[in-house]
Design a protein around this motif. Sequence first.
Motif, PDB file in Angstrom:
ATOM      1  N   ALA A 146      19.756   6.821  -0.560  1.00 33.23           N
ATOM      2  CA  ALA A 146      20.758   5.748  -0.622  1.00 33.23           C
ATOM      3  C   ALA A 146      20.282   4.480   0.072  1.00 33.23           C
ATOM      4  CB  ALA A 146      22.068   6.219   0.001  1.00 33.23           C
ATOM      5  N   ILE A 147      19.318   4.618   0.984  1.00 32.30           N
ATOM      6  CA  ILE A 147      18.882   3.423   1.705  1.00 32.30           C
ATOM      7  C   ILE A 147      17.426   3.064   1.413  1.00 32.30           C
ATOM      8  CG2 ILE A 147      20.554   3.584   3.613  1.00 32.30           C
ATOM      9  CD1 ILE A 147      18.234   4.955   5.211  1.00 32.30           C
ATOM     10  N   MET A 148      16.827   3.686   0.373  1.00 27.69           N
ATOM     11  CA  MET A 148      15.442   3.361   0.017  1.00 27.69           C
ATOM     12  C   MET A 148      15.339   2.033  -0.722  1.00 27.69           C
ATOM     13  SD  MET A 148      13.672   6.746  -1.552  1.00 27.69           S
ATOM     14  CE  MET A 148      13.317   8.217  -0.574  1.00 27.69           C
ATOM     15  N   GLY A 149      14.257   1.315  -0.518  1.00 27.26           N
ATOM     16  CA  GLY A 149      13.944   0.132  -1.317  1.00 27.26           C
ATOM     17  C   GLY A 149      13.234   0.557  -2.593  1.00 27.26           C
ATOM     18  N   GLU A 150      12.995  -0.420  -3.505  1.00 25.96           N
ATOM     19  CA  GLU A 150      12.398  -0.006  -4.774  1.00 25.96           C
ATOM     20  C   GLU A 150      10.961   0.477  -4.640  1.00 25.96           C
ATOM     21  OE1 GLU A 150      13.541  -3.360  -4.255  1.00 25.96           O
ATOM     22  OE2 GLU A 150      12.828  -4.493  -6.002  1.00 25.96           O
ATOM     23  N   GLU A 151      10.212  -0.041  -3.628  1.00 28.77           N
ATOM     24  CA  GLU A 151       8.828   0.399  -3.469  1.00 28.77           C
ATOM     25  C   GLU A 151       8.801   1.879  -3.107  1.00 28.77           C
ATOM     26  OE1 GLU A 151      10.130  -2.095  -1.775  1.00 28.77           O
ATOM     27  OE2 GLU A 151       9.306  -3.810  -2.871  1.00 28.77           O
ATOM     28  N   GLU A 152       9.672   2.255  -2.173  1.00 23.53           N
ATOM     29  CA  GLU A 152       9.681   3.646  -1.740  1.00 23.53           C
ATOM     30  C   GLU A 152      10.133   4.557  -2.881  1.00 23.53           C
ATOM     31  OE1 GLU A 152      11.856   4.205   1.869  1.00 23.53           O
ATOM     32  OE2 GLU A 152      11.230   6.313   2.057  1.00 23.53           O
ATOM     33  N   MET A 153      11.088   4.070  -3.683  1.00 23.67           N
ATOM     34  CA  MET A 153      11.513   4.876  -4.822  1.00 23.67           C
ATOM     35  C   MET A 153      10.371   5.041  -5.813  1.00 23.67           C
ATOM     36  SD  MET A 153      15.395   3.887  -5.767  1.00 23.67           S
ATOM     37  CE  MET A 153      16.590   3.371  -4.554  1.00 23.67           C
ATOM     38  N   ALA A 154       9.633   3.956  -6.037  1.00 22.61           N
ATOM     39  CA  ALA A 154       8.501   4.026  -6.960  1.00 22.61           C
ATOM     40  C   ALA A 154       7.488   5.047  -6.450  1.00 22.61           C
ATOM     41  CB  ALA A 154       7.858   2.644  -7.085  1.00 22.61           C
ATOM     42  N   ALA A 155       7.231   5.014  -5.135  1.00 16.38           N
ATOM     43  CA  ALA A 155       6.276   5.948  -4.544  1.00 16.38           C
ATOM     44  C   ALA A 155       6.768   7.385  -4.730  1.00 16.38           C
ATOM     45  CB  ALA A 155       6.093   5.635  -3.060  1.00 16.38           C
ATOM     46  N   THR A 156       8.074   7.601  -4.613  1.00 18.41           N
ATOM     47  CA  THR A 156       8.640   8.932  -4.778  1.00 18.41           C
ATOM     48  C   THR A 156       8.449   9.430  -6.211  1.00 18.41           C
ATOM     49  OG1 THR A 156      10.294   8.335  -3.120  1.00 18.41           O
ATOM     50  CG2 THR A 156      10.722  10.305  -4.449  1.00 18.41           C
ATOM     51  N   VAL A 157       8.702   8.521  -7.171  1.00 16.18           N
ATOM     52  CA  VAL A 157       8.518   8.883  -8.582  1.00 16.18           C
ATOM     53  C   VAL A 157       7.073   9.326  -8.801  1.00 16.18           C
ATOM     54  CG1 VAL A 157       8.418   7.947 -10.942  1.00 16.18           C
ATOM     55  CG2 VAL A 157      10.373   7.408  -9.456  1.00 16.18           C
ATOM     56  N   THR A 158       6.149   8.552  -8.255  1.00 12.25           N
ATOM     57  CA  THR A 158       4.731   8.860  -8.430  1.00 12.25           C
ATOM     58  C   THR A 158       4.368  10.174  -7.744  1.00 12.25           C
ATOM     59  OG1 THR A 158       4.362   6.481  -8.326  1.00 12.25           O
ATOM     60  CG2 THR A 158       2.414   7.888  -8.178  1.00 12.25           C
ATOM     61  N   ARG A 159       4.815  10.312  -6.498  1.00  7.47           N
ATOM     62  CA  ARG A 159       4.446  11.486  -5.713  1.00  7.47           C
ATOM     63  C   ARG A 159       4.829  12.788  -6.404  1.00  7.47           C
ATOM     64  NH1 ARG A 159       6.128  13.410   0.412  1.00  7.47           N
ATOM     65  NH2 ARG A 159       5.389  15.540   0.067  1.00  7.47           N
ATOM     66  N   PHE A 160       6.078  12.814  -6.958  1.00 16.90           N
ATOM     67  CA  PHE A 160       6.538  14.060  -7.577  1.00 16.90           C
ATOM     68  C   PHE A 160       6.324  14.092  -9.090  1.00 16.90           C
ATOM     69  CE2 PHE A 160       9.042  13.760  -3.641  1.00 16.90           C
ATOM     70  CZ  PHE A 160       8.775  15.008  -3.084  1.00 16.90           C
ATOM     71  N   GLY A 161       5.745  13.015  -9.631  1.00 18.42           N
ATOM     72  CA  GLY A 161       5.509  12.974 -11.077  1.00 18.42           C
ATOM     73  C   GLY A 161       6.793  13.083 -11.873  1.00 18.42           C
ATOM     74  N   ILE A 162       7.828  12.367 -11.409  1.00 16.59           N
ATOM     75  CA  ILE A 162       9.147  12.480 -12.044  1.00 16.59           C
ATOM     76  C   ILE A 162       9.158  11.761 -13.389  1.00 16.59           C
ATOM     77  CG2 ILE A 162      11.612  11.960 -11.755  1.00 16.59           C
ATOM     78  CD1 ILE A 162      11.126  12.139  -8.707  1.00 16.59           C
ATOM     79  N   ARG A 163       9.750  12.410 -14.389  1.00 13.10           N
ATOM     80  CA  ARG A 163       9.812  11.828 -15.734  1.00 13.10           C
ATOM     81  C   ARG A 163      11.265  11.719 -16.192  1.00 13.10           C
ATOM     82  NH1 ARG A 163       4.503  11.964 -17.402  1.00 13.10           N
ATOM     83  NH2 ARG A 163       4.951  11.544 -19.599  1.00 13.10           N
ATOM     84  N   SER A 164      11.476  11.086 -17.320  1.00  4.81           N
ATOM     85  CA  SER A 164      12.836  10.906 -17.841  1.00  4.81           C
ATOM     86  C   SER A 164      13.375  12.251 -18.329  1.00  4.81           C
ATOM     87  CB  SER A 164      12.818   9.910 -19.002  1.00  4.81           C
ATOM     88  OG  SER A 164      12.460  10.578 -20.195  1.00  4.81           O
ATOM     89  N   PRO A 165      14.690  12.327 -18.611  1.00  3.71           N
ATOM     90  CA  PRO A 165      15.258  13.589 -19.107  1.00  3.71           C
ATOM     91  C   PRO A 165      14.573  14.043 -20.399  1.00  3.71           C
ATOM     92  CG  PRO A 165      17.022  12.063 -18.529  1.00  3.71           C
ATOM     93  CD  PRO A 165      15.739  11.308 -18.426  1.00  3.71           C
ATOM     94  N   LYS A 166      14.046  13.094 -21.149  1.00  6.03           N
ATOM     95  CA  LYS A 166      13.366  13.428 -22.408  1.00  6.03           C
ATOM     96  C   LYS A 166      11.894  13.781 -22.149  1.00  6.03           C
ATOM     97  CE  LYS A 166      16.464  12.290 -25.715  1.00  6.03           C
ATOM     98  NZ  LYS A 166      17.275  11.098 -25.425  1.00  6.03           N
TER      99      LYS A 166
END
Lengths: 674, 674
Positions: free
Chosen positions: A174-194
Amino acid sequence: MSSIVGMSWDKLMVRMACYGQRRHKTSLPKYRPLQCAAKLSVAGGTDAMQDTCKRRYFFNPAFEIYGGVGGLYDYGPVMTAININALNLWRSHFVLEESMLEIATTCLTPEDVFISSGHVQRFNDVMTKDIETGECFRLDTYLAQYCARRLNDPHEEMDAETRSALRDVEQRVAIMGEEEMAATVTRFGIRSPKGNALQPPFRFNLMFQTQIGPEGQQKGYLRPELAQGIFMNFKKMYDFNGGRMPFAGAAVGSAFRNEIAPRGGLVRLREFQLAEIEHFMNPNDKDHPKFGDVRDLEVPLWPREQQEATEDPILLTLGEAVDIGMVDNPTLAYFMGRVYLYLKALGAVHVRFRQHRSNEMAHYATDCWDAELLCSGGWLECVGIADRSCYDLEVHSARTGKDMTAFETYAEPQEERTVERKCNKAAIGKAFKGDAQRVLHHLQHELSAAECQTMQQVLDTGMAVQATVDGGLEVDITPEMVRFEQVTKKVTGRAFTPSVIEPSFGIGRILWCVLEQVYYIRESSLAALGDKSQPSKDKRAVFALPAAIAAYKVMVCPLMVKDNIMPHVRQIAAAFARHGIAYKVDDTGVPIGKRYARTDELGVPFCVTVDPTTDEDGTVTIRERDSCEQVRVPKAEVVPCIQTLCAEARQWQDLKAQYPLHEAAAVQAVGIQR
Amino acid sequence: MSSIVGMSWDKLMVRMACYGQRRHKTSLPKYRPLQCAAKLSVAGGTDAMQDTCKRRYFFNPAFEIYGGVGGLYDYGPVMTAININALNLWRSHFVLEESMLEIATTCLTPEDVFISSGHVQRFNDVMTKDIETGECFRLDTYLAQYCARRLNDPHEEMDAETRSALRDVEQRVAIMGEEEMAATVTRFGIRSPKGNALQPPFRFNLMFQTQIGPEGQQKGYLRPELAQGIFMNFKKMYDFNGGRMPFAGAAVGSAFRNEIAPRGGLVRLREFQLAEIEHFMNPNDKDHPKFGDVRDLEVPLWPREQQEATEDPILLTLGEAVDIGMVDNPTLAYFMGRVYLYLKALGAVHVRFRQHRSNEMAHYATDCWDAELLCSGGWLECVGIADRSCYDLEVHSARTGKDMTAFETYAEPQEERTVERKCNKAAIGKAFKGDAQRVLHHLQHELSAAECQTMQQVLDTGMAVQATVDGGLEVDITPEMVRFEQVTKKVTGRAFTPSVIEPSFGIGRILWCVLEQVYYIRESSLAALGDKSQPSKDKRAVFALPAAIAAYKVMVCPLMVKDNIMPHVRQIAAAFARHGIAYKVDDTGVPIGKRYARTDELGVPFCVTVDPTTDEDGTVTIRERDSCEQVRVPKAEVVPCIQTLCAEARQWQDLKAQYPLHEAAAVQAVGIQR
C-alpha cells in the motif's frame, strides 16, 4: 497488572512516557481489549442480502439496458429515501446542532485549484497493462492478490526466504512507489491473468478531466472530494460568521473518482455522495467547549501502536484517549464522538476507529482516525476524521496571493517593540537624485530592526554611515537623512491561518455497511411453530433499520380489498401524507402474511392493517417489524402513535401496555394465514 | 361579446371550431386577458437586490480567489438552506402527495445513451469566433443584440426595408439554422465587438465530455438533464410499482451544460440543479383521477395563437383550458396546476404559462407549456411541462433491443382472430432436404394471415400451391405439408409503450426569480415617522420569503449581552434545536434595530428577543418581519407559536389577538432605538 491485556509492561511504560510528554498525565487508564471479527458474517451469506436488495430495487447498475458502466449505480426508491433520511439526520446531528455553515459548491473545478491542493500531481494509482490485451490493473491490488494466492496455496512448496519476501510485499504494497512495484514484478516474474507480460507500471490520475467553455482552453476536473470547495469559501464564511472562531463549514454532494477497479455493491464507485465538514480553529487552541458531552463515551479504538504490534483494538473513553495523548486534541476527539453517535443513530452495530499509521498520513496531517464499519468484505473506512493542520488554506493563499487568515484578539493588548523609521525625503532626494528611491526603500524596508539600532548609534555621534543599497550601490547616510526610533506599541491581536479538523463521510459506503449489519433472516414459519426438523423453505429477509432512516415509516394494508375497508385505508393514508409521514399502501391481493414479509424486506418498521373490525369498532392494528407483535388501536390515534414511535418518544413496550394485543398476530407473524 | 377583449370574433370562431374538433365542446369560455409587464421592476434596481445577496453571501462566483469560472456559482449558507427547503417542499408537494418513485441516478453517462436520445447530434448551439482574437460568441444571442442595438439607435437613419429585415432577424433568430445565420452575418456585414471578421458559424455541443475508466476508450458525458436516467429505470420502477399504471418517476440532482455565454446571477449556469418528474401513462388514457382538484384553478395562460397574434396572455381555469382543447389533456393540465401551486407556495408572485409554438417543440412532443416567472431580465422559463409522447422509451428500446413496454389488461377479454400454422416437418424435410428450414420459415413467419387463407383454399381442393420462398427458391406446397386454421382467441390485454408527461424544474432559476419578486425596501426610519422630506439614507432591504423556504425560521436576539439575559437565549435556542426549527442567534453588540434589519435581509420571518423583562415575568417578544409588529409571549409558548406560524396553522393576526402588543416595537421597527 492483570488488567492490561495483550501488551507488555515495557511497551506500556514507553508509551506512557511518550504520551506523558505530550499531555503531562501520569495515570494510565485500563486498557480494555476488544476482539473484532475480521469480516461480517451476513445472515444467509452476502449474496442473500444482495439478492434482496436487487429484487426490491434498492439499487442497480446504472445504464443496465446499455450493458452498464463499471462503478456507476442508480438508487431505487427505497435507497433514495434512506439516503435522503440519512442526510437529513446528518444535517440535524451536525449542521443544526453545531450551527455549522452549510454551503453548496460545484463539481466542476478548474485545474489550478487541484494543482495547489496537490491532486493533479499526487491523486493517482499505480497501474499496469497486459502487454497483449491492453487490460488494465491497479498494481497494488494485483500484487496483494498475487502474494495472498501463493502464500495460501497448500500445494506450493517455497523456501523460507521467498515466503518472507512475499509476506513483506503483502504488508508494504500500500505504501510502495512505482519503482519498487516494478522491481517486485520483475523479481517474482509476475504476469497478467492471461499469462502475458506486464507493461512497466505507470501512474494514472483518478480525476475525471473535461474542458470548461467553448474555447477548449480551460482544463477542468470533476472534484474527487468536497474539501477544496469549502476551503475556497473560507473567507466568505468567516465574514458571514461575524469573524468569530472556531466555526465549521459543511457541504453535501457528489464526488467522482475514475477508479481503475471499481468494486461490486456500493463500496468503491466512480460517482458517489460525500458529506464533509471543515472545522476551522485557532492552532493554539484545539479545545472544544462541548467536549464534555462525549468525554465519557466509550468507543473501540485501534491506535497505531496496537496495529504495529498486531494487537486487538481497545475500548477507551474519549476522555481517556485525549488525556493520554492517544487522540491528538479534544476537538478531534469531540468529532470522533459525534461521528460515533451518528453512525449508531443510523443503525450501525459494529463500529471502530482506526488510527492512521505514520506512513499513511499526509505529511501535513497531525492525526487521523478512520471510523470503520464491519461488512462482508472486512472493516471498511467510511468516515475519515483528520487534523489537516493549516496546510490547505496556506497552499491556496500562497498560490493566489489572497489572504486566508483569521484574526485573534488578545484577551489583553500586548506590548510589541518596533522601530519607527523617519526619513527626510528632501535631504535624501537632494543627495542621491535618481537613486533616491532605492536608498529610501533600503532604509524603510531592507534594514532589520537590529541594523537600524546599530546605525542609529553611529548617527547619534554625528557621523555618517556607509551603507550598501540593494544592487551594490554604496552610499553615505548622514544624521539629517534618517532617524530610527525604538517605540513600544500596544497590539490587540494577530492574524493566523486556521487549523482544520475534517470529518469526511462516504454516505453510500456507510449505508452499504448498515444494510449488511441490520439484515437478518426470520425463522421460517414452520421452524417457529416448533417443527424444526422441516427445512425452512420460506426464508424471510428483514432489514432492521431504525425508523429515522427507513424509507417508509409505515405500510398501510387493507386485510382485503373490500368496500367496507378501502375508505378507511384512503383516510389513514391521507392523514399520514398530511403529517408528512412517509407511508406506502399495499393493497395488492396478496395474502396479508406475504405482504408483511414484503414490508419487512423494505425495512419498514410498522404496518397499519384495516380489517372488518375497523368498520365495526373503529380500531386498526399496528404491527411492529422485529417482534411481529400487533396491537389494536383506535383509528384516530394511529398518526400520533406512529409519530411518537418513529421519534423514539415512545417505545413499542409502551404501546403494548396501553392497547390490547391483536389475537391473530401470533399466527400472522409467521405467515401462516393465507 | 364585449367580454372577449383583444381578439377578433373571426379568429375566435376559427379557434373554437378547431378546438371543437378535438374535444366536442361548443361553449366557449370568456377570455379574460391579462396585462403582463415585460420586465420585473426590482425594488431599488436589480443591482440593489444583487448587492444584498452578495453582501449577505447568498451566493458568489465559484473559485473567486482563483479569478472565478464563468457560469459556476457557490451557494452560501442562506441560499443552501433555501435550496434544501425548496426541495423538501417539492418532495412533499409532488413525490409524497402522488406516491411518486423518487430515484437517484448518475451524472456520468455513457455516450450510447445520448446518441439514442439525440443529444450527441442535436444538443448544440451555433457559435462563431472572432477571427483575430479567437473569442467565442453564441451567434443567435449576438445577432439578436446586433438587431436590437441598430433598431433602438436614435442616431441611425435606415430605410424601411433594412428596418423590416432587422426586425425579421430579431424575431426569427431563435429558430434559424447555421446557414441562415451565416447569410445574415454576410448580408449586414456583421463583425466582432473588436471590429474583426467572424469565422463561419459552427455547431458546438453543450455537453461536457470525459473518459470513463483507465483504458480511455469509453466516452462519457455529464448529463444535461435528468430525464434519460429516469427512462433507463422505467422497467425497474414499473415492476416496483407492481405493474400498475399510471405512475411517475422523479429525480433531483445536478446537471451540466457547457454554455457559450453563461449569464450573470443564477439564470444561465454551467452546473445547476434540476428536479424532474416523468409521469408514465397509457397513451389512450390521458385523464387524471385528481384533475378535479385543480379544475377550477384560474391561471395565466399564453397560448400559441395569442403569441402569434402578439396578444396578451389570458386568465382561464384549467378546466376551461382542457375543455376547449387548448391544453392537450387533463394529465398535462393537472401537472400545470400542481406546478402553479408549488411556485405560489415558494413565494412566487408573477407566474404565467407560455405554450410552445409549433416550431419550438420537438417533433415528437404533443404539447408543451413553460411556467415562466417574471424577473428583471423579463419572463424566464423555470419549469417545462411537456407531453413527450412515447418517444424516449421507444428510442432506447430500439437501440438496446430491451422491452420498454407496460401491459394493459382489458376490462373484459377481447376476441382476436388469428391463424394457427400446423406444419408437417417430416414431409417438408423429406421433400426439400437442405432447403427445408427456409420453407418452414416461409410458412410460419413470412406469409400474411390473408395469404394463409388463400393458400388453404387451394390446398383444400387437394392441389399443390407454388410458392416463392425468401431468396427466390420456387417450391410446391402440398396439402400434407401444412394446414392453416382460422382460430379465435381470447386476449386479456396488450403491451404498449407508455406516453410521458415531463415537468422539469430549474430550481436555481426558480429561486432567483422568487428572490427578485419578494425583495422590497422598507420605508426608511425617517420617512416612516412622517418626515418624508428627508432623503432616506437608511435603505433597508427585506426578502419576504414564506417561512416554508426561509433559511432560518427565527432569529434569537438578546437585547443586550448580560448575565440575566444570555441564559434565556441559550435555553430558547436549545428548544428550537430540539424541535428541529432552523434558528440563528444574533448576540453581537450591534443595536437591536440594526440586528432586526440584518435579519430582514436574510428573509427570516420571525425574531424572538430576550430583554430584562424576560427575567422578571418570563415573557419574550416575537417580531413579525413584514409588519415589524411585536407581541409579548410567555417563554414556554415561544416554540409552539413559531411552529404553528411557520406551518401556517396560525396567522400573525391570531397572535396579536391573543397576546399583548410590545410597546417599544413601533420605534424599534423603524430602527430608531440605538
